[in-house]
Enzyme design. Structure first.
Site, short mmCIF file in Angstrom:
data_model
loop_
_atom_site.label_atom_id
_atom_site.label_comp_id
_atom_site.label_asym_id
_atom_site.label_seq_id
_atom_site.Cartn_x
_atom_site.Cartn_y
_atom_site.Cartn_z
N LYS A 131 -0.14 3.66 -2.65
CA LYS A 131 -1.18 4.76 -2.73
C LYS A 131 -0.32 5.90 -2.39
O LYS A 131 -1.02 7.24 -2.68
CB LYS A 131 -1.88 4.52 -1.69
N SER B 21 -6.27 3.33 4.10
CA SER B 21 -5.66 2.53 3.07
C SER B 21 -6.81 1.63 2.04
O SER B 21 -6.31 0.62 1.78
CB SER B 21 -4.56 1.73 3.44
N SER C 264 0.78 -1.24 0.08
CA SER C 264 0.00 -0.05 0.00
C SER C 264 0.80 1.35 -0.03
O SER C 264 0.28 2.35 -0.07
CB SER C 264 -1.04 0.03 1.11
N LYS D 171 3.23 6.63 5.47
CA LYS D 171 2.21 5.58 4.80
C LYS D 171 2.74 4.42 5.28
O LYS D 171 4.10 4.10 5.44
CB LYS D 171 2.14 5.71 3.44
#
Length: 298
Positions: free
Chosen positions: A72, A129, A69, A231
């Site tokens: 992203k 997420s 992820s 993140k």
């Protein structure tokens, strides 16, 4: 006299041992030996001074890894570009297609045909997420997720990510999708540099959506003073990944850890690397891969 002489010799011997141990401690500080919560074939890490671009630590930082992820971050980069250009506003409604709604968790569980505003979409990507939201954003901006992934890869090259290929907007498993720890550090720094007006989104730990509090995964926020994003990511093939930014006391540092066995161990390791970067002095760091009993110096 013999008894006193014996005591004196013992005292001298003890003193010599203490001096020896003190010398060893000075030569090899405990903080320079770090346990790595990941197998060597998955582990990668880098620490960069974001103000100067200097690499403060690296291990396997240019080896290919699955981004999970962390992908992203680039989805958000392109959404921030659309905001900055005026193509969208924070109130713009993004439709959720059947393809987007069908994505596996983590997601917000939209039904096909529903919409989400851009501001909530950003928060959903940063905090939750959400895979369904990532695909919806990609489809809205590029017409299809495939076209969006191509735009993501093109943007990666333009900002200096030389070894990254994106195949989707979410980071869900795809054998053709790969990156490096160094490229993720480049992306993390580019987000702050190019979009300072939106960077505060990355410090969010929760948000309200449709009357429900949605909590996040990034436990580094609030755990370490000065950490303000950015993140996390996980798929089975990648292990637990994180890009962490520190901004305090005149220092800006980006830490990337990839391949950890658990979120907690990943966070512990990222914090240890950050503290190493903030501590005075340099020197080599020995990484101990506890699961295989192997060690390497960096």
């Amino acid at each position: 006299m013999p008894i006193l002489s014996l005591l004196a010799r013992r005292s001298l011997a003890a003193l010599l041992v203490l001096v020896f141990l003190a010398g060893c401690t000075a030569a090899t500080p405990p903080e320079r030996v770090l346990a790595v919560p990941a197998p060597p074939q998955k582990y990668a890490a880098i620490v960069v001074d974001a103000r100067t671009g200097k690499t403060l630590f690296e291990a396997n930082s240019t080896q290919p890894r699955y981004p999970a992820s962390l992908t992203k971050m680039m989805t958000l980069y392109l959404l921030f570009e659309a905001l900055e250009s005026g193509r969208v506003t924070r109130d713009t409604q993004i439709p959720v297609s059947a393809h987007a709604a069908s994505q596996p968790p983590t997601k917000l569980r939209f039904k096909p045909g529903e919409t989400i505003d851009v501001d909530s979409a950003i928060r959903a990507l940063v905090v939750k997420s959400a895979n369904d939201v990532a695909v919806a954003v990609g489809e809205y901006l590029a017409g299809s997720e495939e076209a969006f992934a191509a735009a993501m890869t093109d943007k990666a090259r333009r900002i200096g990510m030389r070894a990254t290929v994106f195949r989707n907007a979410s980071g869900l498993p795809d054998d053709g999708q790969h990156t490096t720890a160094r490229d993720m550090a480049v992306l993390g720094m580019a987000l702050r540099k190019h979009f300072p007006q939106y960077y505060s989104y990355f410090s969010a730990t929760d948000f309200m959506f449709r009357g429900r509090l949605v909590r996040g995964h990034n436990d580094m926020l609030g755990r370490v003073r000065g950490v303000d994003g950015i993140k996390t990511g996980y798929i089975r093939a990648s292990g637990f990944n994180i890009v962490t930014s520190y901004n305090a006391d005149g220092r800006q540092i980006v830490v990337v850890v990839m391949g950890a066995d658990s979120a907690r161990q990943r966070n512990d390791h990222a914090e240890a690397l950050l503290q190493r970067a903030l501590s005075p002095g340099g020197g080599r760091t020995e990484l101990v891969f506890s699961d295989q009993g192997t060690a390497a110096a960096y």
